[in-house]
Design a protein around this motif. Structure first.
Motif, PDB file in Angstrom:
ATOM      1  N   LYS A  10       0.828  -1.202   0.000  1.00 59.17           N
ATOM      2  CA  LYS A  10       0.000   0.000   0.000  1.00 59.17           C
ATOM      3  C   LYS A  10       0.866   1.256   0.000  1.00 59.17           C
ATOM      4  O   LYS A  10       0.581   2.216  -0.722  1.00 59.17           O
ATOM      5  CB  LYS A  10      -0.930   0.003   1.205  1.00 59.17           C
ATOM      6  CG  LYS A  10      -2.267   0.569   0.838  1.00 59.17           C
ATOM      7  CD  LYS A  10      -3.223   0.491   1.968  1.00 59.17           C
ATOM      8  CE  LYS A  10      -3.080   1.711   2.825  1.00 59.17           C
ATOM      9  NZ  LYS A  10      -4.022   1.698   3.935  1.00 59.17           N
ATOM     10  N   ASP A  20      -4.779   7.708   0.197  1.00 54.81           N
ATOM     11  CA  ASP A  20      -5.125   6.523   0.982  1.00 54.81           C
ATOM     12  C   ASP A  20      -6.571   6.145   0.674  1.00 54.81           C
ATOM     13  O   ASP A  20      -7.446   6.991   0.639  1.00 54.81           O
ATOM     14  CB  ASP A  20      -4.999   6.856   2.471  1.00 54.81           C
ATOM     15  CG  ASP A  20      -5.026   5.596   3.319  1.00 54.81           C
ATOM     16  OD1 ASP A  20      -5.273   4.520   2.763  1.00 54.81           O
ATOM     17  OD2 ASP A  20      -4.777   5.702   4.529  1.00 54.81           O
ATOM     18  N   ASN A  22      -8.405   3.502   2.254  1.00 53.13           N
ATOM     19  CA  ASN A  22      -9.044   2.604   3.219  1.00 53.13           C
ATOM     20  C   ASN A  22     -10.479   2.999   3.500  1.00 53.13           C
ATOM     21  O   ASN A  22     -11.193   2.295   4.186  1.00 53.13           O
ATOM     22  CB  ASN A  22      -8.244   2.556   4.517  1.00 53.13           C
ATOM     23  CG  ASN A  22      -7.695   1.182   4.755  1.00 53.13           C
ATOM     24  OD1 ASN A  22      -7.957   0.249   3.993  1.00 53.13           O
ATOM     25  ND2 ASN A  22      -6.913   1.035   5.793  1.00 53.13           N
ATOM     26  N   ASP A  23     -10.897   4.162   2.966  1.00 54.72           N
ATOM     27  CA  ASP A  23     -12.293   4.557   3.127  1.00 54.72           C
ATOM     28  C   ASP A  23     -13.225   3.507   2.552  1.00 54.72           C
ATOM     29  O   ASP A  23     -14.366   3.392   2.962  1.00 54.72           O
ATOM     30  CB  ASP A  23     -12.540   5.889   2.423  1.00 54.72           C
ATOM     31  CG  ASP A  23     -12.126   7.049   3.297  1.00 54.72           C
ATOM     32  OD1 ASP A  23     -11.968   6.830   4.500  1.00 54.72           O
ATOM     33  OD2 ASP A  23     -11.950   8.161   2.773  1.00 54.72           O
ATOM     34  N   ARG A  49      -9.658  -4.421  -3.299  1.00 54.13           N
ATOM     35  CA  ARG A  49      -9.452  -5.299  -2.149  1.00 54.13           C
ATOM     36  C   ARG A  49      -8.019  -5.844  -2.135  1.00 54.13           C
ATOM     37  O   ARG A  49      -7.366  -5.890  -1.096  1.00 54.13           O
ATOM     38  CB  ARG A  49     -10.458  -6.460  -2.187  1.00 54.13           C
ATOM     39  CG  ARG A  49     -10.443  -7.304  -0.934  1.00 54.13           C
ATOM     40  CD  ARG A  49     -10.874  -6.497   0.254  1.00 54.13           C
ATOM     41  NE  ARG A  49     -10.751  -7.190   1.524  1.00 54.13           N
ATOM     42  CZ  ARG A  49     -10.685  -6.575   2.697  1.00 54.13           C
ATOM     43  NH1 ARG A  49     -10.705  -5.270   2.754  1.00 54.13           N
ATOM     44  NH2 ARG A  49     -10.602  -7.257   3.803  1.00 54.13           N
ATOM     45  N   GLN A  52      -5.780  -3.076  -1.046  1.00 54.21           N
ATOM     46  CA  GLN A  52      -5.935  -2.795   0.386  1.00 54.21           C
ATOM     47  C   GLN A  52      -5.235  -3.837   1.241  1.00 54.21           C
ATOM     48  O   GLN A  52      -4.626  -3.531   2.245  1.00 54.21           O
ATOM     49  CB  GLN A  52      -7.421  -2.832   0.758  1.00 54.21           C
ATOM     50  CG  GLN A  52      -8.146  -1.545   0.613  1.00 54.21           C
ATOM     51  CD  GLN A  52      -9.573  -1.673   1.127  1.00 54.21           C
ATOM     52  OE1 GLN A  52     -10.125  -2.759   1.204  1.00 54.21           O
ATOM     53  NE2 GLN A  52     -10.177  -0.551   1.456  1.00 54.21           N
ATOM     54  N   ARG A  80     -18.568   6.470   0.139  1.00 54.47           N
ATOM     55  CA  ARG A  80     -17.513   6.763   1.110  1.00 54.47           C
ATOM     56  C   ARG A  80     -16.447   7.682   0.535  1.00 54.47           C
ATOM     57  O   ARG A  80     -15.407   7.895   1.164  1.00 54.47           O
ATOM     58  CB  ARG A  80     -16.844   5.458   1.562  1.00 54.47           C
ATOM     59  CG  ARG A  80     -17.812   4.492   2.223  1.00 54.47           C
ATOM     60  CD  ARG A  80     -17.907   4.710   3.682  1.00 54.47           C
ATOM     61  NE  ARG A  80     -16.658   4.391   4.359  1.00 54.47           N
ATOM     62  CZ  ARG A  80     -16.481   4.523   5.655  1.00 54.47           C
ATOM     63  NH1 ARG A  80     -17.453   4.948   6.409  1.00 54.47           N
ATOM     64  NH2 ARG A  80     -15.324   4.223   6.196  1.00 54.47           N
TER      65      ARG A  80
ATOM     66  N   GLU B 355     -18.445   5.229  14.800  1.00 54.53           N
ATOM     67  CA  GLU B 355     -18.250   5.100  13.352  1.00 54.53           C
ATOM     68  C   GLU B 355     -17.136   6.065  12.936  1.00 54.53           C
ATOM     69  O   GLU B 355     -16.290   5.744  12.107  1.00 54.53           O
ATOM     70  CB  GLU B 355     -19.556   5.415  12.612  1.00 54.53           C
ATOM     71  CG  GLU B 355     -19.458   5.380  11.093  1.00 54.53           C
ATOM     72  CD  GLU B 355     -19.157   4.000  10.518  1.00 54.53           C
ATOM     73  OE1 GLU B 355     -19.331   3.001  11.228  1.00 54.53           O
ATOM     74  OE2 GLU B 355     -18.734   3.942   9.352  1.00 54.53           O
ATOM     75  N   TYR B 358     -13.914   4.542  13.577  1.00 50.48           N
ATOM     76  CA  TYR B 358     -13.540   3.585  12.523  1.00 50.48           C
ATOM     77  C   TYR B 358     -12.956   4.319  11.319  1.00 50.48           C
ATOM     78  O   TYR B 358     -11.896   3.958  10.810  1.00 50.48           O
ATOM     79  CB  TYR B 358     -14.764   2.753  12.121  1.00 50.48           C
ATOM     80  CG  TYR B 358     -14.559   1.958  10.846  1.00 50.48           C
ATOM     81  CD1 TYR B 358     -13.609   0.935  10.799  1.00 50.48           C
ATOM     82  CD2 TYR B 358     -15.278   2.250   9.696  1.00 50.48           C
ATOM     83  CE1 TYR B 358     -13.400   0.224   9.641  1.00 50.48           C
ATOM     84  CE2 TYR B 358     -15.072   1.538   8.532  1.00 50.48           C
ATOM     85  CZ  TYR B 358     -14.136   0.528   8.512  1.00 50.48           C
ATOM     86  OH  TYR B 358     -13.930  -0.173   7.349  1.00 50.48           O
ATOM     87  N   THR B 359     -13.637   5.375  10.893  1.00 50.27           N
ATOM     88  CA  THR B 359     -13.161   6.145   9.738  1.00 50.27           C
ATOM     89  C   THR B 359     -11.767   6.706  10.011  1.00 50.27           C
ATOM     90  O   THR B 359     -10.866   6.607   9.183  1.00 50.27           O
ATOM     91  CB  THR B 359     -14.144   7.288   9.441  1.00 50.27           C
ATOM     92  OG1 THR B 359     -15.449   6.746   9.383  1.00 50.27           O
ATOM     93  CG2 THR B 359     -13.822   7.959   8.124  1.00 50.27           C
ATOM     94  N   SER B 362      -9.249   3.949   9.891  1.00 50.50           N
ATOM     95  CA  SER B 362      -8.996   3.410   8.560  1.00 50.50           C
ATOM     96  C   SER B 362      -8.055   4.318   7.774  1.00 50.50           C
ATOM     97  O   SER B 362      -7.478   3.905   6.784  1.00 50.50           O
ATOM     98  CB  SER B 362     -10.315   3.212   7.812  1.00 50.50           C
ATOM     99  OG  SER B 362     -10.876   4.466   7.503  1.00 50.50           O
ATOM    100  N   ARG B 363      -7.905   5.552   8.206  1.00 54.70           N
ATOM    101  CA  ARG B 363      -6.978   6.464   7.513  1.00 54.70           C
ATOM    102  C   ARG B 363      -5.574   6.370   8.094  1.00 54.70           C
ATOM    103  O   ARG B 363      -4.700   7.136   7.702  1.00 54.70           O
ATOM    104  CB  ARG B 363      -7.488   7.898   7.633  1.00 54.70           C
ATOM    105  CG  ARG B 363      -8.834   8.063   6.966  1.00 54.70           C
ATOM    106  CD  ARG B 363      -9.057   9.459   6.430  1.00 54.70           C
ATOM    107  NE  ARG B 363     -10.226   9.458   5.575  1.00 54.70           N
ATOM    108  CZ  ARG B 363     -11.404   9.982   5.907  1.00 54.70           C
ATOM    109  NH1 ARG B 363     -11.542  10.593   7.050  1.00 54.70           N
ATOM    110  NH2 ARG B 363     -12.420   9.918   5.084  1.00 54.70           N
ATOM    111  N   LYS B 364      -5.374   5.471   9.048  1.00 58.32           N
ATOM    112  CA  LYS B 364      -4.050   5.407   9.674  1.00 58.32           C
ATOM    113  C   LYS B 364      -3.254   4.209   9.199  1.00 58.32           C
ATOM    114  O   LYS B 364      -2.515   3.617   9.972  1.00 58.32           O
ATOM    115  CB  LYS B 364      -4.211   5.407  11.198  1.00 58.32           C
ATOM    116  CG  LYS B 364      -4.776   6.735  11.667  1.00 58.32           C
ATOM    117  CD  LYS B 364      -4.529   6.986  13.116  1.00 58.32           C
ATOM    118  CE  LYS B 364      -4.851   8.442  13.433  1.00 58.32           C
ATOM    119  NZ  LYS B 364      -4.940   8.686  14.850  1.00 58.32           N
ATOM    120  N   PHE B 368      -7.260  -3.793   7.160  1.00 58.92           N
ATOM    121  CA  PHE B 368      -8.424  -4.490   7.697  1.00 58.92           C
ATOM    122  C   PHE B 368      -8.675  -5.756   6.886  1.00 58.92           C
ATOM    123  O   PHE B 368      -8.760  -5.700   5.667  1.00 58.92           O
ATOM    124  CB  PHE B 368      -9.666  -3.602   7.637  1.00 58.92           C
ATOM    125  CG  PHE B 368      -9.625  -2.481   8.623  1.00 58.92           C
ATOM    126  CD1 PHE B 368     -10.006  -2.685   9.934  1.00 58.92           C
ATOM    127  CD2 PHE B 368      -9.187  -1.227   8.255  1.00 58.92           C
ATOM    128  CE1 PHE B 368      -9.966  -1.657  10.859  1.00 58.92           C
ATOM    129  CE2 PHE B 368      -9.131  -0.186   9.163  1.00 58.92           C
ATOM    130  CZ  PHE B 368      -9.525  -0.408  10.470  1.00 58.92           C
TER     131      PHE B 368
END
Lengths: 383, 579
Positions: A10, A20, A22-23, A49, A52, A80, B355, B358-359, B362-364, B368
């Motif tokens: 990544k 990034d 991951n959203d 996927r 990611q 998202r 939530e 989580y967001t 997920s940016r760090k 997942f």
């Protein structure tokens, strides 16, 4: 066999342009919206996927990113704002560097500085070559008032140089294509493609190469499809002309305006100018998804193409109007723009999609057909 | 004995009953039965005119029993009892026949339905003849409260009650107050330090003049009933102290699931596989490290360890997803260059601010990965020093369906919340029921999630179900409000429907003592008979039906009442006559 997750992937991919991503939480909206996905070919979600998760091997054997023409529907409707369209664009850059065994491609994509330095070196080399090897600049005009271009830069010699460049780049591009075949087809152990599919499936790939019919399915972008197609046709025609017919094309005669030599030149130039100006305006206005995110390779590419086309037109105007020095200097500039563009882009960067896209369609269709056959034979056994 | 005069009222319930039951027929059939003085039908008996009709008849015809054939007694029994009281009659002199839910709504043959309605009304008439006047009684409430458990829920409840000026006895099993919350490092989703939240709370509790703390201390027995409980505590110096209190708040909390049960995780065998609680302690110490004291390059977090899995606990432990996200954030700040893998089954980061957590996570640069518990749990194995990384976690990733292996130097298992091992003892001591997964059962899962079926006993915090700190505190404060309300009123009405023992007949076999689910019956050794505590008794009738000598009589459910009801139901006079 399980595949090791590569957490570095990544970080590596981020260098190829995307933010990034991951959203993305895999709602599948992008795949549902896309006009081009099929039952067996589910992008962009699948490729996202793999990216990611850090599945380096799966991603290298995934040709899906090449099937996407970036209409932007997925990014527009992504709940998202994960920007799947741009991720696919990034993956195309990344895959180009994966197929390229020299590592040159990765260097150009990852660093704008490197790309500019390489081009500057090539630009100056071309100028230097003309300074050293260039023919005499003659102010005396031809009988019909044109500049004697072929004395300064004889078409045979330029064509010879073109052939050397072509052969070299073809070598790299071809080996990269073979590498792509190895990664996408041979390394994928889930399908074993029967030999006859290699013949039956080639037609659609070639048809798409010529018409980009699949692209026209992206219903929002008719204009974009035309700009892209016109530019591509112009480019391919120019390529054929300068490789095989340069002595005919680069003439000192001033033909009548409807002469094929001039007409073809005008059409090529129109394609170039229309395409590049359309793209440049788009990239400045950033209204459409596809133009919202510009990588340095996008800008360098479109600007160089424009400069090549624009200097080509100037050469033509200067030559038929009998302006010798302007003609010569513009000619040098024309080649000094063209050589870096061709060298950096054809086998190692953006232009290579000309080869990878039809190949991806070819490989994907073969894989799809093979899977259908596998399924059929499974079903017949169970009956 | 005065003459019995019964008023019978058949309700149409609009068309609900009248459509399927011939209400005129019902009235015609039963109006000639013995003791029936008045029989009527009306569109809506529960309406004001309907109730007024009953009140008028009671006064005019000197009725002393009333039967209403209408809907379920759950809906309107109280309405009509009140109407009786308004007319000066004892409200217990009333019986309802349910001819809506039990007849009109469930049958399609009007003739048979009407016959059934007649039978039910006949049964009610027979029964009501034997009804007795019963009067409500009240008892006084002791204003002190016992809180069992000194965790965040117990302390919150204690403080709330103590701040209202009432005495609290806080009993904590361990040496320290604070419970599991005090062992946490940061809390989600705002990253407040748990210690900074809990420490002032502990200080307030310890300094409060209205709170008396007993620790380390265990409660062994509680006697009494709502309003008047008592217990004896054994102090460390050998003394005994007797406490009296009116209400009990149970806040005995949780215990973490032991992951060594799950063989594929190799917890206990691989030293760098730790539980979430062990990791909290590591964070609290200020350094994330492997057993060798090195900074881990690859950290993996595995969700749902012991949760949402039929082999361990089927329920969701509710806080682990957010805690895992919190961990990922903390690891990212402490080890910016590390690789963080989050292996989850479903990401359930619900609730205020979660939530967003989580967001944010997920940016760090957290990877997942989703596994499916049904298709086998991830397997952690050692690389035996053959690779730079010490462990590999193998599983099938659900979105990609790829068989993958994740490199890890440290694995954090997000262990489930279990009911405390003490829960069973506490349930006996305080008279609380437990559900299949050993959490305490609330009185009503929706309408009364704080009280229990034992009056005066409340459950708060994670002993009721897995929950986070704010939910535990909310529940604790709700329980405190309930306790304070009973203290404020000062008295409690006791239900009239209870069991009584006829001491002359009781043979002292004590069968009733063993079957009573509310611990309301005790044995009087001197007299050799059983005695019913009428405050604890819920009138369920279990003792009455078990008693071999017929010494126990369930008020309002006497043998006479029930048998007459059955006789009425089966009477050959119940028939349907075609008009």
């Amino acid at each position: 066999m399980s595949q090791r997750i590569n957490p570095e992937l990544k970080k590596e991919l981020l260098k190829f342009g995307a933010k990034d991503w991951n959203d993305c939480y895999h709602c599948g909206n992008c795949t549902a919206t896309c006009q081009l996905t099929e039952r067996e070919i589910l992008f962009p979600r699948k490729a996202i996927r793999q990216a990611q998760m850090g599945l380096t091997e799966s991603l290298a054997s995934n040709a899906d990113p090449w099937l996407c023409y970036y209409c932007g529907d997925c990014s527009d409707t992504c709940p998202r704002d994960a920007n799947p369209g741009e991720i696919m664009m990034t993956l195309r850059r990344y895959l180009t560097s994966v197929y390229d065994w020299t590592g040159f491609s990765g260097m150009l994509y990852k660093s704008a500085k490197a790309h500019i330095v390489v081009m500057l070196v090539l630009f100056l080399s071309v100028v230097a070559a003309f300074l050293i090897f260039g023919g005499p600049m003659i102010t005396e005009l031809t009988s019909d008032g044109g500049v004697r271009l072929n004395t300064f830069a004889p078409a045979e010699i330029i064509a010879g140089i073109d052939h050397i460049v072509l052969l070299t780049l073809s070598f790299f591009l071809l080996t990269n294509m073979i590498n792509m075949y190895y990664k996408v087809v041979l390394k994928d152990k889930t399908v074993h493609i029967p030999w006859y599919l290699y013949f039956t499936e080639i037609g659609e790939a070639l048809l798409n190469f010529g018409t980009q019919l699949r692209f026209s399915k992206c219903n929002k972008s008719r204009m974009y499809w035309f700009g892209h197609w016109f530019l591509m046709i112009g480019y391919v025609t120019m390529f054929v002309l300068i490789i095989f017919f340069l002595s005919w094309f680069q003439t000192d005669n001033i033909n009548v305006w409807y002469h094929p030599q001039r007409l073809i030149g005008y059409i090529i130039t129109a394609g170039f100018l229309f395409g590049t100006i359309f793209f440049m305006i788009g990239r400045i206005r950033k209204k459409k998804q596809i133009f919202k995110h510009s990588h340095h390779s996008d800008w360098i590419f479109v600007v160089l193409l424009f400069l090549v086309a624009f200097s080509g037109i100037l050469i033509h105007i200067f030559r038929i109007n009998g302006l010798p020095f302007a003609t010569y200097y513009t000619y040098v500039a024309h080649l000094a723009f063209e050589i870096p563009m061709v060298v950096t882009f054809v086998a190692f960067s953006k232009w290579s999609h000309l080869a990878y896209r039809p190949l991806a369609i070819y490989f994907s269709n073969m894989k799809k057909k093979t899977r259908e056959l596998q399924l059929k034979s499974k079903l017949s056994v169970s009956y | 004995m005065e003459e019995i005069k019964i008023g019978v009222y058949v309700c149409w319930c609009g068309t609900n009953i009248a459509k399927m039951v011939d209400v005129d027929q019902v009235v015609d059939q039963i109006k000639f039965l013995p003791d029936v003085a008045v029989a009527r039908n009306y569109k809506y008996m529960c309406s004001d005119p309907g109730q007024d009709m009953i009140i008028r008849d009671i006064k005019q015809h000197h009725l002393n029993r009333v039967v209403v054939a209408a809907c379920s007694p759950r809906i309107h029994e109280l309405t009509f009892r009140k109407a009786l009281a308004k007319a000066g009659l004892n409200p217990m002199m009333f019986q309802m026949a349910n001819i809506r839910e039990q007849v009109a709504w469930v049958h399609t043959d009007r003739e048979k339905a009407t016959k059934k309605a007649v039978s039910l009304v006949h049964a009610a008439i027979n029964r009501v003849k034997w009804h007795e006047s019963l009067d409500k009684r009240t008892i006084e409430v002791n204003p002190a409260t016992l809180v069992i458990g000194g965790g965040v829920a117990g302390m919150s409840a204690a403080l709330e009650i103590a701040n209202a000026g009432k005495q609290v006895y806080l009993v904590e099993k361990s040496k320290k107050l604070g419970g599991y919350a005090a062992q946490l490092d940061l809390t989600f989703p705002h990253f407040y330090s748990a210690r900074q939240l809990i420490k002032p709370m502990i200080r307030h509790v310890e300094d409060h003049k209205n709170i008396r703390i007993f620790k380390p201390m265990q409660i062994n027995q509680i006697f009494g009933y709502m309003g008047n409980f008592q217990s004896t505590l054994q102090l460390a110096n050998g003394d005994e102290t007797k406490l009296k209190f009116g209400n009990i708040i149970v806040a005995t909390g949780l215990q973490p699931f032991d992951p060594s049960e799950i063989t594929s995780y190799n917890y206990g065998k691989l030293p760098d596989v730790v539980t979430s609680l062990e990791f909290e302690k590591m964070l609290a110490k200020g350094r994330i490290e492997t057993c060798e004291g090195k900074e881990p390059k690859n950290v993996a977090i595995i969700h749902c360890v012991g949760s949402r899995n039929a082999n361990y606990h089927e329920y969701c432990s509710r806080t682990c997803c957010m805690t895992a996200l919190k961990f990922a954030n903390q690891i990212r700040s402490a080890l910016p260059e590390s690789n963080i893998f989050d292996l989850y089954a479903d990401m359930r980061s619900f609730g205020k601010g979660c939530e967003e957590l989580y967001t944010q996570t997920s940016r760090k640069n957290v990877i997942f990965l989703r596994f499916d518990q049904q298709n086998g749990l991830p397997e952690i194995r050692s690389t035996n020093g053959e690779e730079a990384v010490s462990m590999l976690i193998e599983f099938t990733e659900q979105f990609s369906k790829e068989q993958v292996e994740v490199p890890a130097d440290l694995v954090i298992l997000m262990v489930a919340m279990e009911s405390h091992a003490d829960a069973k003892d506490i349930s006996h001591i305080a008279g609380i029921s437990m559900c299949g997964n050993s959490f305490f059962i609330e009185k009503h899962p929706k309408l009364d999630p704080v009280a229990t079926t034992s009056d005066g006993v409340f459950i708060v915090g994670t002993c009721q179900a897995p929950k986070d700190i704010p939910d535990s505190i909310s529940q604790a404060k709700a329980a405190a409000a309930r306790v304070l309300a009973t203290i404020h009123v000062g008295t409690i009405e006791v239900d009239v429907i209870t069991a009584t023992v006829n001491e002359d007949i009781c043979c002292g076999c004590q069968t009733c003592v063993s079957v009573c689910p509310y611990k309301a019956i005790s044995f009087n050794k001197e007299k050799g008979v059983s005695e019913v505590n009428e405050i604890l008794c819920k009138g369920c009738g279990t003792c009455g039906s078990t008693c071999p000598t017929g010494a126990i009589r369930s008020r309002h459910f006497t043998d006479q009442q029930i048998l007459s009801q059955i006789q009425g139901l089966l009477s050959p006079d119940n028939k349907f006559e075609k008009m």
